[in-house]
Design an enzyme around this catalytic site. Structure first.
Site, mmCIF file in Angstrom:
data_model
loop_
_atom_site.group_PDB
_atom_site.id
_atom_site.type_symbol
_atom_site.label_atom_id
_atom_site.label_comp_id
_atom_site.label_asym_id
_atom_site.label_seq_id
_atom_site.Cartn_x
_atom_site.Cartn_y
_atom_site.Cartn_z
ATOM 1 N N GLU A 288 0.949 -1.128 0.229
ATOM 2 C CA GLU A 288 0.008 0.144 0.018
ATOM 3 C C GLU A 288 1.144 1.139 -0.254
ATOM 4 O O GLU A 288 1.628 1.885 1.586
ATOM 5 C CB GLU A 288 -1.318 0.040 1.276
ATOM 6 C CG GLU A 288 -1.547 1.075 1.793
ATOM 7 C CD GLU A 288 -2.003 1.371 2.490
ATOM 8 O OE1 GLU A 288 -2.769 2.389 3.511
ATOM 9 O OE2 GLU A 288 -2.718 0.202 3.290
ATOM 10 N N LYS B 163 -10.583 -1.821 7.445
ATOM 11 C CA LYS B 163 -9.984 -1.425 8.426
ATOM 12 C C LYS B 163 -9.666 -0.913 9.770
ATOM 13 O O LYS B 163 -10.455 0.279 9.851
ATOM 14 C CB LYS B 163 -9.065 -0.483 7.148
ATOM 15 C CG LYS B 163 -7.873 0.445 8.401
ATOM 16 C CD LYS B 163 -7.398 1.371 7.156
ATOM 17 C CE LYS B 163 -6.113 2.202 8.353
ATOM 18 N NZ LYS B 163 -5.179 3.029 7.166
#
Length: 216
Positions: A48, A137
């Site tokens: 990411e 998340k």
């Protein structure tokens, strides 16, 4: 987006590239490609790159071109839907935000990106899931209470796939999987000084230790 009901299947989502997501944030941009290379070579194949990392666009394009389907490359710290357009055009496959914004979720689905919005409380987690998150998340995981917090939250919310992120160290990442997470996100405890100072040897050691721990 129409709210989705809790799924009845017992199948669990797993991140396409494995249980560890490396979060690249900050630095000067000089070492982005080298950091990605070491991570992938060490077995961490979900990368990411956050939008507040210099040259994040170049990093995504380079990783997609070099590794293709051998790594999942995503964009992080997405705060505006328009950021998804650029990431998708570069070949990113997933998008992460520190918060839950339905407009970002809508655009992510339009662009074919897996969406991982941030949430902290049970209410926020369920809201993110019902807005179409591929996984939620849970952030900041360590400060919220770590694996014990996650286990308590998932007792009634066992239909939600979660990826805890924030303050998770290499040596305690496996505890989050044991508590019910489908993957874990690690930033500075994994990356260390590699993005800013270029310490690739230290990065490789930590990455290999992480992969070995999560494989047990």
């Amino acid at each position: 987006m129409t709210d989705t009901a809790a799924p009845t299947t017992t199948a669990r989502h797993r991140h396409d590239a494995g249980p560890a997501v490396a979060i690249l944030r900050g630095g000067t941009g000089e070492h982005v490609e080298d950091v990605i290379r070491v991570l992938v070579e060490s077995g961490v194949r979900a990368i990411e790159l956050t939008t507040n990392t210099p040259r994040w666009q170049d990093g995504i394009a380079w990783a997609v071109d070099r590794y293709g389907s051998g790594a999942a490359v995503g964009v992080g710290t997405v705060l505006e839907p328009r950021q998804l357009d650029e990431a998708a055009a570069l070949g990113a496959t997933f998008a992460v935000s520190p918060h839950t914004d339905p407009a970002i979720g809508e655009r992510a689905h339009e662009r074919g990106l897996g969406w991982y919005p941030g949430a902290a409380t049970p209410t926020e987690i369920v809201t993110a899931w019902r807005h179409g998150a591929r996984a939620v998340k849970v952030f900041p995981a360590a400060q919220l209470g770590g694996p014990a917090f996650l286990q308590q939250v998932l007792a009634p919310l066992d239909f939600v796939d979660v990826i805890p992120t924030g303050g998770i160290g290499v040596d305690d990442a496996a505890d989050y999987l044991a508590a019910g997470a489908v993957a874990v996100g690690l930033g500075s405890p994994l990356v260390g000084d590699a993005l800013r100072g270029g310490d690739l040897d230290g990065l490789r050691t930590r990455a290999e230790r992480l992969v070995a721990a999560l494989a047990r």
